[in-house]
Scaffold this active site. Structure first.
Site, PDB file in Angstrom:
ATOM      1  N   SER A  97       0.870  -1.183   0.000  1.00 26.99           N
ATOM      2  CA  SER A  97       0.000   0.000   0.000  1.00 26.99           C
ATOM      3  C   SER A  97       0.898   1.220   0.000  1.00 26.99           C
ATOM      4  O   SER A  97       1.639   1.441   0.958  1.00 26.99           O
ATOM      5  CB  SER A  97      -0.914   0.028   1.225  1.00 26.99           C
ATOM      6  N   SER A  99       0.236   4.414   0.342  1.00 25.41           N
ATOM      7  CA  SER A  99      -0.021   5.308   1.487  1.00 25.41           C
ATOM      8  C   SER A  99       0.169   4.579   2.810  1.00 25.41           C
ATOM      9  O   SER A  99       0.456   5.199   3.831  1.00 25.41           O
ATOM     10  CB  SER A  99      -1.455   5.847   1.425  1.00 25.41           C
ATOM     11  N   THR A 102      -4.621   1.935   3.224  1.00 34.56           N
ATOM     12  CA  THR A 102      -5.756   1.399   2.456  1.00 34.56           C
ATOM     13  C   THR A 102      -6.401   0.259   3.227  1.00 34.56           C
ATOM     14  O   THR A 102      -5.746  -0.738   3.558  1.00 34.56           O
ATOM     15  CB  THR A 102      -5.256   0.944   1.071  1.00 34.56           C
ATOM     16  N   ARG A 149       0.070   5.524  -8.546  1.00 33.18           N
ATOM     17  CA  ARG A 149       0.246   5.007  -9.922  1.00 33.18           C
ATOM     18  C   ARG A 149       1.505   5.544 -10.571  1.00 33.18           C
ATOM     19  O   ARG A 149       1.964   4.988 -11.571  1.00 33.18           O
ATOM     20  CB  ARG A 149      -0.985   5.339 -10.778  1.00 33.18           C
ATOM     21  N   GLU A 231      -7.593   7.224 -14.536  1.00 34.30           N
ATOM     22  CA  GLU A 231      -7.117   8.141 -13.493  1.00 34.30           C
ATOM     23  C   GLU A 231      -6.376   9.353 -14.046  1.00 34.30           C
ATOM     24  O   GLU A 231      -6.525  10.452 -13.524  1.00 34.30           O
ATOM     25  CB  GLU A 231      -6.220   7.394 -12.499  1.00 34.30           C
ATOM     26  N   HIS A 247     -14.695 -15.527 -26.573  1.00 36.59           N
ATOM     27  CA  HIS A 247     -15.732 -16.402 -26.047  1.00 36.59           C
ATOM     28  C   HIS A 247     -16.903 -15.601 -25.475  1.00 36.59           C
ATOM     29  O   HIS A 247     -17.791 -16.166 -24.860  1.00 36.59           O
ATOM     30  CB  HIS A 247     -15.137 -17.340 -24.991  1.00 36.59           C
ATOM     31  N   LYS A 341     -12.856   7.572  -0.057  1.00 40.77           N
ATOM     32  CA  LYS A 341     -12.104   7.092   1.120  1.00 40.77           C
ATOM     33  C   LYS A 341     -12.476   7.926   2.357  1.00 40.77           C
ATOM     34  O   LYS A 341     -12.618   7.397   3.455  1.00 40.77           O
ATOM     35  CB  LYS A 341     -10.600   7.164   0.856  1.00 40.77           C
TER      36      LYS A 341
END
Ligand code: PA5
Length: 349
Positions: A97, A99, A102, A149, A231, A247, A341
């Site tokens: 994580s 930060s 999370t 990211r 994002e 498929h 969040k």
């Protein structure tokens, strides 16, 4: 205003572009770091689980795809609150994580502790670093203050090198060096104004982008493209891979043509793809020609699966920031994620 937003979208564009440019150096930083790998006997590891969400999970998917043809043990990415029931003392758990705060990852971390799993935390701080410290769990600290990211190199490279150090992922160090070399060459082209990535972004403006990986080994690249379009460019994108999309998903292209006119299909083509998937791609293009006259194609570069995957990812990272510029939107903030969040936090548990 979000912590990550910039005075103007142009500043945000420059900041994100700079962060994307820094990916090869992020890998170099990790290679050069004096990381002390945990003492785990490789014969004790029967499975690897990477716990993480969003920008912290994608490194797990890259590891999963890289190790599919190489590793003696399965790799699973756990994007949720609970560990699968098989996880136990023979499981190597990477709790990732950026930060460190999370909640899904923190919950999985606590479960991993309770089950006696062998854990490594990867984080810039937060509750995860604190809890790992209290429990004597090894922590790989990554530099803080960035969007998760935009920290892909810091978050992925330790997983690959730790897995190699633990004896379950041969050749990761050499593959990482090849990847760095490939990405640096790509940066020389793609960071330039008028690059192929910026031309592709201009063609994708105003479209919903459907990203198809040429096979399961490049799934992580397709996932990353989608997330970066969401994002950075604040745009809709979806992904799938051959052969699975043959498929089900491609039948959806029989939808009314006015809907299809808004869709652009982009194929991430691995140059070492399985022969049957190459045939499938060609036949699919023929079958859909009346609905999708043009397919965009991006080809992988490099030799190792890691370099091939990361080369596709790197191209997409550039396209996503150029697409943000097309839309005149700041690629840095992810206001909706932060607000969600915050609201969850306020609602208590
Ligand atoms: O890109 C983002 O900001 C998100 O996808 C985050 O990575 C995700 O919400 C998880 O947060 P963290 O990476 O801090 O664990």
């Amino acid at each position: 205003m979000s912590l990550m937003s910039s005075p103007s979208w142009q500043d945000g564009f420059k900041n994100m572009l700079e962060l994307i440019n820094s990916l090869p150096e992020q890998f170099e930083y990790t290679k050069a770091s004096d990381i002390v790998w945990p003492h785990v006997k490789s014969q004790d590891i029967k499975h690897i689980i990477v716990c993480g969400m969003g920008g912290s999970a994608i490194g797990g998917d890259i590891l999963r795809c890289c190790l599919m043809p190489l590793a003696p043990v399965p790799v699973l990415v756990n994007r949720g609150y609970e560990l699968p029931s098989f996880a136990g003392k023979n499981t190597l758990v990477f709790a990732v994580s950026y930060s460190g705060n999370t909640e899904e990852t923190l919950n999985s971390f606590e479960e991993a502790l309770a089950r006696g799993a062998q854990i490594v935390a990867v984080t810039s701080g937060g509750v995860l670093a604190k809890r790992a410290g209290e429990e004597g769990v090894p922590v790989i600290r990554v530099p803080g203050g960035l969007p998760p990211r935009a920290s892909l190199g810091y978050l992925f490279a330790p997983l690959a090198l730790a897995a190699e150090g633990l004896g379950v992922a041969p050749g990761m160090g050499a593959a990482l060096q090849e990847t760095i070399d490939v990405l640096k060459r790509m940066r020389d082209e793609l960071a330039q104004p008028g690059s192929e990535a910026s031309k592709l972004a201009a063609r994708l403006k105003g479209k919903i982008t459907v990203i198809w990986g040429s096979g399961p080994l490049v799934e992580a690249a397709a996932m990353r493209w989608k997330a970066q379009f969401n994002e950075n460019a604040k745009s809709m994108a979806f992904y799938n891979c051959f052969p699975e999309l043959n498929h089900n998903e491609f039948v959806g292209f029989e939808a009314p043509q006015d809907l299809m006119d808004r869709v652009a299909v982009l194929i991430l083509q691995d140059h070492k793809e399985h022969g049957q998937n190459i045939k499938r791609t060609a036949i699919t293009k023929e079958l859909l020609h009346s609905r999708v006259p043009e397919f965009e194609v991006v080809n992988s570069r490099g030799d190792s699966i890691m370099a091939r995957l990361l080369s596709l990812i790197y191209f997409g990272d550039y396209v996503s920031v150029y697409l943000a510029r097309e839309y005149e939107t700041d690629p840095m903030p992810v206001t909706l994620i932060e607000e969600l969040k915050q609201r969850l936090k306020e609602s208590g548990r």
